[in-house]
Scaffold this active site. Structure first.
Site, mmCIF file in Angstrom:
data_model
loop_
_atom_site.group_PDB
_atom_site.id
_atom_site.type_symbol
_atom_site.label_atom_id
_atom_site.label_comp_id
_atom_site.label_asym_id
_atom_site.label_seq_id
_atom_site.Cartn_x
_atom_site.Cartn_y
_atom_site.Cartn_z
ATOM 1 N N GLY A 164 0.808 -1.222 0.000
ATOM 2 C CA GLY A 164 0.000 0.000 0.000
ATOM 3 C C GLY A 164 0.836 1.266 0.000
ATOM 4 O O GLY A 164 0.380 2.327 0.425
ATOM 5 N N GLY A 165 2.051 1.169 -0.530
ATOM 6 C CA GLY A 165 2.971 2.315 -0.501
ATOM 7 C C GLY A 165 2.638 3.425 -1.486
ATOM 8 O O GLY A 165 3.311 4.458 -1.486
ATOM 9 N N ALA A 166 1.603 3.223 -2.313
ATOM 10 C CA ALA A 166 1.176 4.315 -3.198
ATOM 11 C C ALA A 166 -0.014 5.060 -2.612
ATOM 12 O O ALA A 166 -0.561 5.968 -3.244
ATOM 13 C CB ALA A 166 0.829 3.760 -4.582
ATOM 14 N N PHE B 30 -1.999 7.075 0.831
ATOM 15 C CA PHE B 30 -1.714 8.293 1.595
ATOM 16 C C PHE B 30 -0.631 8.057 2.663
ATOM 17 O O PHE B 30 0.455 8.664 2.618
ATOM 18 C CB PHE B 30 -3.035 8.763 2.224
ATOM 19 C CG PHE B 30 -2.920 9.825 3.257
ATOM 20 C CD1 PHE B 30 -2.153 10.970 3.052
ATOM 21 C CD2 PHE B 30 -3.609 9.710 4.475
ATOM 22 C CE1 PHE B 30 -2.065 11.952 4.025
ATOM 23 C CE2 PHE B 30 -3.539 10.693 5.437
ATOM 24 C CZ PHE B 30 -2.757 11.804 5.219
ATOM 25 N N ILE B 31 -0.872 7.152 3.585
ATOM 26 C CA ILE B 31 0.100 6.922 4.660
ATOM 27 C C ILE B 31 1.285 6.106 4.142
ATOM 28 O O ILE B 31 2.449 6.392 4.459
ATOM 29 C CB ILE B 31 -0.566 6.214 5.859
ATOM 30 C CG1 ILE B 31 -1.721 7.064 6.390
ATOM 31 C CG2 ILE B 31 0.454 5.959 6.967
ATOM 32 C CD1 ILE B 31 -2.592 6.362 7.420
ATOM 33 N N GLY B 32 0.983 5.098 3.309
ATOM 34 C CA GLY B 32 2.056 4.252 2.768
ATOM 35 C C GLY B 32 3.093 5.074 2.020
ATOM 36 O O GLY B 32 4.300 4.815 2.138
ATOM 37 N N THR C 122 -6.265 0.752 12.537
ATOM 38 C CA THR C 122 -6.963 1.982 12.873
ATOM 39 C C THR C 122 -7.569 1.931 14.281
ATOM 40 O O THR C 122 -7.881 0.841 14.776
ATOM 41 C CB THR C 122 -8.109 2.213 11.851
ATOM 42 O OG1 THR C 122 -8.972 3.230 12.319
ATOM 43 C CG2 THR C 122 -8.941 0.948 11.662
ATOM 44 N N ASP C 123 -7.792 3.089 14.874
ATOM 45 C CA ASP C 123 -8.479 3.132 16.173
ATOM 46 C C ASP C 123 -9.976 2.870 16.024
ATOM 47 O O ASP C 123 -10.678 2.676 17.021
ATOM 48 C CB ASP C 123 -8.241 4.481 16.878
ATOM 49 C CG ASP C 123 -8.815 5.670 16.123
ATOM 50 O OD1 ASP C 123 -9.233 5.508 14.957
ATOM 51 O OD2 ASP C 123 -8.832 6.783 16.693
ATOM 52 N N GLU C 124 -10.471 2.849 14.778
ATOM 53 C CA GLU C 124 -11.915 2.656 14.582
ATOM 54 C C GLU C 124 -12.364 1.265 15.012
ATOM 55 O O GLU C 124 -13.555 1.026 15.205
ATOM 56 C CB GLU C 124 -12.295 2.937 13.120
ATOM 57 C CG GLU C 124 -11.935 4.354 12.720
ATOM 58 C CD GLU C 124 -12.496 4.801 11.383
ATOM 59 O OE1 GLU C 124 -13.525 4.273 10.951
ATOM 60 O OE2 GLU C 124 -11.874 5.686 10.770
ATOM 61 N N TYR D 199 -15.920 -1.056 7.192
ATOM 62 C CA TYR D 199 -14.466 -0.797 7.169
ATOM 63 C C TYR D 199 -13.819 -1.238 8.477
ATOM 64 O O TYR D 199 -12.863 -2.023 8.489
ATOM 65 C CB TYR D 199 -14.200 0.697 6.921
ATOM 66 C CG TYR D 199 -12.778 1.112 7.256
ATOM 67 C CD1 TYR D 199 -11.694 0.606 6.529
ATOM 68 C CD2 TYR D 199 -12.510 2.001 8.304
ATOM 69 C CE1 TYR D 199 -10.385 0.972 6.848
ATOM 70 C CE2 TYR D 199 -11.200 2.371 8.621
ATOM 71 C CZ TYR D 199 -10.154 1.849 7.898
ATOM 72 O OH TYR D 199 -8.858 2.206 8.212
ATOM 73 N N LYS E 222 -11.089 -4.260 9.325
ATOM 74 C CA LYS E 222 -9.764 -4.015 9.927
ATOM 75 C C LYS E 222 -9.642 -4.783 11.248
ATOM 76 O O LYS E 222 -8.574 -5.325 11.566
ATOM 77 C CB LYS E 222 -9.542 -2.515 10.165
ATOM 78 C CG LYS E 222 -9.365 -1.682 8.916
ATOM 79 C CD LYS E 222 -8.129 -2.044 8.087
ATOM 80 C CE LYS E 222 -6.834 -1.718 8.772
ATOM 81 N NZ LYS E 222 -5.678 -1.921 7.830
HETATM 82 N N1 LIG Z 1 -6.090 7.331 6.809
HETATM 83 C C1 LIG Z 1 -6.177 7.230 8.135
HETATM 84 O O1 LIG Z 1 -6.522 8.187 8.805
HETATM 85 C C2 LIG Z 1 -5.787 5.921 8.821
HETATM 86 C C3 LIG Z 1 -5.724 5.913 10.200
HETATM 87 C C4 LIG Z 1 -5.319 4.752 10.848
HETATM 88 C C5 LIG Z 1 -4.984 3.633 10.121
HETATM 89 N N2 LIG Z 1 -5.065 3.651 8.763
HETATM 90 C C6 LIG Z 1 -4.663 2.430 8.038
HETATM 91 O O2 LIG Z 1 -3.450 2.736 7.384
HETATM 92 C C7 LIG Z 1 -3.383 2.046 6.142
HETATM 93 C C8 LIG Z 1 -3.154 3.027 5.016
HETATM 94 O O3 LIG Z 1 -4.237 3.959 4.990
HETATM 95 P P1 LIG Z 1 -4.283 5.105 3.883
HETATM 96 O O4 LIG Z 1 -5.130 6.191 4.417
HETATM 97 O O5 LIG Z 1 -2.931 5.398 3.407
HETATM 98 O O6 LIG Z 1 -5.103 4.358 2.729
HETATM 99 P P2 LIG Z 1 -5.218 4.702 1.185
HETATM 100 O O7 LIG Z 1 -6.601 4.289 0.781
HETATM 101 O O8 LIG Z 1 -4.771 6.089 0.904
HETATM 102 O O9 LIG Z 1 -4.141 3.723 0.501
HETATM 103 C C9 LIG Z 1 -4.326 2.345 0.424
HETATM 104 C C10 LIG Z 1 -3.325 1.807 -0.595
HETATM 105 O O10 LIG Z 1 -3.466 0.380 -0.647
HETATM 106 C C11 LIG Z 1 -3.511 -0.030 -1.997
HETATM 107 N N3 LIG Z 1 -4.311 -1.252 -2.070
HETATM 108 C C12 LIG Z 1 -5.650 -1.375 -1.850
HETATM 109 N N4 LIG Z 1 -6.020 -2.662 -2.025
HETATM 110 C C13 LIG Z 1 -4.894 -3.352 -2.339
HETATM 111 C C14 LIG Z 1 -4.627 -4.720 -2.620
HETATM 112 N N5 LIG Z 1 -5.607 -5.637 -2.623
HETATM 113 N N6 LIG Z 1 -3.358 -5.100 -2.883
HETATM 114 C C15 LIG Z 1 -2.341 -4.172 -2.902
HETATM 115 N N7 LIG Z 1 -2.550 -2.863 -2.665
HETATM 116 C C16 LIG Z 1 -3.804 -2.461 -2.385
HETATM 117 C C17 LIG Z 1 -4.154 1.139 -2.742
HETATM 118 O O11 LIG Z 1 -3.835 1.105 -4.136
HETATM 119 C C18 LIG Z 1 -3.547 2.326 -2.014
HETATM 120 O O12 LIG Z 1 -2.332 2.710 -2.599
HETATM 121 C C19 LIG Z 1 -4.673 1.246 6.019
HETATM 122 O O13 LIG Z 1 -4.421 -0.073 6.428
HETATM 123 C C20 LIG Z 1 -5.616 1.947 6.983
HETATM 124 O O14 LIG Z 1 -6.568 1.044 7.490
HETATM 125 C C21 LIG Z 1 -5.459 4.776 8.100
#
Ligand SMILES: NC(=O)c1ccc[n+]([C@@H]2O[C@H](COP(=O)([O-])OP(=O)(O)OC[C@H]3O[C@@H](n4cnc5c(N)ncnc54)[C@H](O)[C@@H]3O)[C@@H](O)[C@H]2O)c1
Length: 351
Positions: free
Chosen positions: A9-11, A13-15, A134-136, A159, A163
């Site tokens: 998931g490195g493409a 937001f957080i990745g 996530t904290d959710e 969601y 998780k």
């Molecule tokens: N955004 C938040 O506020 C938040 C808070 C706490 C935890 N998280 C967790 O952090 C992680 C990243 O969140 P984010 O906001 O960056 O999400 P995001 O939706 O911005 O990014 C998710 C990435 O995963 C990739 N992806 C989705 N399905 C896939 C699959 N089957 N195989 C390979 N890649 C796949 C997507 O292409 C995308 O690049 C998630 O696990 C999320 O549950 C997010």
């Protein structure tokens, strides 16, 4: 010794914040991402020419592809962020959330376990699988209280349920098979490169264009906001120094009601890009039907992470939100092309 990390998931937001950070810090990084609507390689432009970065387009649910990635790259760390992440989309279409977050995590765990079992004793000892969540999963708080690592799970949306399921699988692979895992659960993130379906980037871009600023219900829901680069720093620390089998809560100690967040963004934008014709942007706020099952309040006790690993966030909400607004104003080249993928229309209203 160069450290090798496979980030899923490195493409996203957080990745992408994690990948940018680790590439700059000298890690060998393999980014494995399916590139769903949320994946965006433009978020990695700053580092994608680096010799220590490579990308593999693959689905975490594809066991053969995960096996090959692990066998050829031979990471000593897996950081698992790939997920379907948007609550509103999970209401309209939960199937993708089950497939990626539950079945995909299961597939990745099985391949990580097979890989780990094949390592020699020293490499086995060094290996770690970090699951990012996530904290959710904890459900909703009332007026008081904080989520701790021992708060019972009570997920309310498709969601958060998906998780929670993935968290349980990771925990079980530690206890049953001995896979060396560490886990973290974080509050709402915000910052640069955030897909504009989420509250903060949506508000910034609509406010820029003079469009209505939708706020669910009366905007009373409270979230504990964390700047994304603070989360990335916490993740590197947890992945490398967290105790095996443990989970760590990550939060910014920045509780805000949604309406306060939107008003703060309006005030910053009125200052940075005043628009006489538009007047004060608060006037664009439009209350819309609440999200079904909308959790009232999330707030994190990040004491374990602070006391055990010494992490504290470096941004306050005020400093982080100012940086974020400025980033969107300066980086139209990143978000303009996303308009073709998502028109910022309401999702998940029907339940
Ligand atoms: N955004 C938040 O506020 C938040 C808070 C706490 C935890 N998280 C967790 O952090 C992680 C990243 O969140 P984010 O906001 O960056 O999400 P995001 O939706 O911005 O990014 C998710 C990435 O995963 C990739 N992806 C989705 N399905 C896939 C699959 N089957 N195989 C390979 N890649 C796949 C997507 O292409 C995308 O690049 C998630 O696990 C999320 O549950 C997010």
């Amino acid at each position: 010794m160069t450290r090798r990390v496979l980030v899923t998931g490195g493409a996203g937001f957080i990745g992408s914040a994690v990948v940018r950070r680790l590439v700059r810090a000298g890690w060998e990084v393999l980014n494995v991402d399916k590139l769903t609507y949320a994946g965006n390689l433009a978020s990695l432009n700053e580092i994608d020419n680096s010799p220590n970065y490579r990308f593999l387009k693959a689905d975490i649910g594809d066991g053969a592809a995960m096996r090959e990635a692990l066998d050829t790259f031979r990471p000593d760390l897996v950081m698992h962020l790939a997920a379907e992440s948007h609550v509103d989309r999970s209401i309209d279409g939960p199937g993708d959330f089950i497939q990626t977050n539950v079945v995909g995590t299961f597939t990745l765990l099985q391949e990580a376990l097979r890989h780990w079992r094949g390592l020699d004793a020293a490499a086995q000892k060094a290996f770690r699988f970090h699951h990012i969540s996530t904290d959710e999963v904890y459900g909703s708080l009332g007026e008081d209280g904080l989520f701790r690592e021992d708060t019972p799970y009570q997920p309310n949306s498709p969601y958060s349920a998906s998780k929670a399921a993935s968290d349980h699988l990771v925990r079980a692979w530690f206890h049953t098979y001995g896979l060396p895992v560490v886990m973290s659960n974080c509050s709402n993130n915000y910052g640069p490169y955030h897909f504009p379906e989420k509250l903060i980037p949506l508000t910034i871009l609509n406010a820029l264009e003079g469009k209505p600023l939708p706020v669910y219900g009366r905007g009373e829901n409270v979230r504990d906001w964390l700047y994304v680069d603070d989360h990335a720093a916490a993740l590197e620390l947890i992945a490398t120094t967290g105790r095996l089998g443990e989970s760590y809560n990550v939060g910014g100690n920045n509780e805000r009601r949604n309406i306060e967040v939107v008003r703060t963004i309006c005030a910053i934008m009125d200052r940075l890009v005043p628009d006489a014709a538009l007047g004060a942007r608060e006037g664009l706020i439009t209350f819309v039907t609440d999200r079904p099952g909308h959790d009232a309040r999330y707030a994190i006790d990040a004491g374990k992470l602070k006391n055990e690993l010494g992490w504290v966030p470096s941004e306050t909400f005020e400093s982080g939100i100012e940086k974020t607004v400025r980033w969107y104003l300066d980086n139209a080249a990143w978000w303009e092309p996303l308009k073709a993928r998502y028109d910022r229309a309401r999702l998940g209203a029907k339940g």
